[in-house]
Design a protein around this motif. Sequence first.
Motif, short mmCIF file in Angstrom:
data_model
loop_
_atom_site.label_atom_id
_atom_site.label_comp_id
_atom_site.label_asym_id
_atom_site.label_seq_id
_atom_site.Cartn_x
_atom_site.Cartn_y
_atom_site.Cartn_z
N ASP A 1 0.84 -1.19 0.00
CA ASP A 1 0.00 0.00 0.00
C ASP A 1 0.88 1.24 0.00
O ASP A 1 1.46 1.60 1.01
N THR A 2 1.00 1.88 -1.15
CA THR A 2 1.87 3.06 -1.28
C THR A 2 1.38 3.90 -2.45
O THR A 2 0.27 3.68 -2.96
N ARG B 1 -4.81 0.17 3.20
CA ARG B 1 -5.89 -0.06 2.22
C ARG B 1 -6.03 -1.55 1.96
O ARG B 1 -5.04 -2.28 1.90
N ASP B 2 -7.26 -1.98 1.79
CA ASP B 2 -7.51 -3.37 1.43
C ASP B 2 -7.30 -3.52 -0.07
O ASP B 2 -8.12 -3.07 -0.86
N PRO C 1 -5.52 -9.58 7.18
CA PRO C 1 -5.50 -8.14 6.88
C PRO C 1 -5.40 -7.35 8.19
O PRO C 1 -6.15 -7.59 9.12
N CYS C 2 -4.48 -6.42 8.25
CA CYS C 2 -4.24 -5.64 9.47
C CYS C 2 -4.45 -4.15 9.25
O CYS C 2 -3.93 -3.32 9.98
N GLY C 3 -5.23 -3.79 8.23
CA GLY C 3 -5.42 -2.40 7.85
C GLY C 3 -6.06 -1.53 8.91
O GLY C 3 -5.93 -0.31 8.88
N GLN C 4 -6.75 -2.14 9.87
CA GLN C 4 -7.41 -1.35 10.91
C GLN C 4 -6.51 -1.08 12.11
O GLN C 4 -6.91 -0.38 13.04
N LEU C 5 -5.31 -1.64 12.10
CA LEU C 5 -4.40 -1.42 13.23
C LEU C 5 -3.82 -0.01 13.17
O LEU C 5 -3.55 0.51 12.09
#
Length: 176
Positions: free
Chosen positions: A39-40, A73-74, A88-92
């Motif tokens: 994610d970049t 981002r997912d 998926p750890c996007g909410q951390l």
Amino acid sequence: LRIEDFAGPPVLLEGSEEFARRLVERVEPDARIVAVHDDTKDDKLWAPERFAAMLDELIAAHPTWIVFDVGARDLGLDSGTAASRIVPCGQLPLSVAMALVGQADLFIGVDSCFLHAADLYRVPSVALFGPTDAHEFGLRFTSHRHVCGAGSMDAITAEMVLAAVDEMLAEELVAG
């Protein structure tokens, strides 16, 4: 003076390291943790479908491995046949995600802050570079492989990344 003597893990928010440690402790004991980040900026992003396909092959070859996708981002990296082994750890929070990278056995990712966190934590890493220069922005402190796409992320294949991972594993066996 050597920069290596002053470069260490980032200072994170209090409790971040402990939170990440508790996450890793929930994984089966024989599992190896692989942190990934794709994610970049769009020009440095490796095609998510290629990343997901590479993860499918990686997990097929190493079925006890667990992948933590630390991207915010997912991008659907958990959309393939190995989805049950990808978390998926996007909410951390950012500090916890960085601490999770520090807990990993291997990092695979694009030129981003997480790549540099892996380097500072000394996590063996495979870094993907397209438009940016690996010599200028690449890994420095940890054992690593740079996979370069000669100016474009489109030139990077899953086979190139998997070969770099295999080289890292072979190096680890020789050193260990």
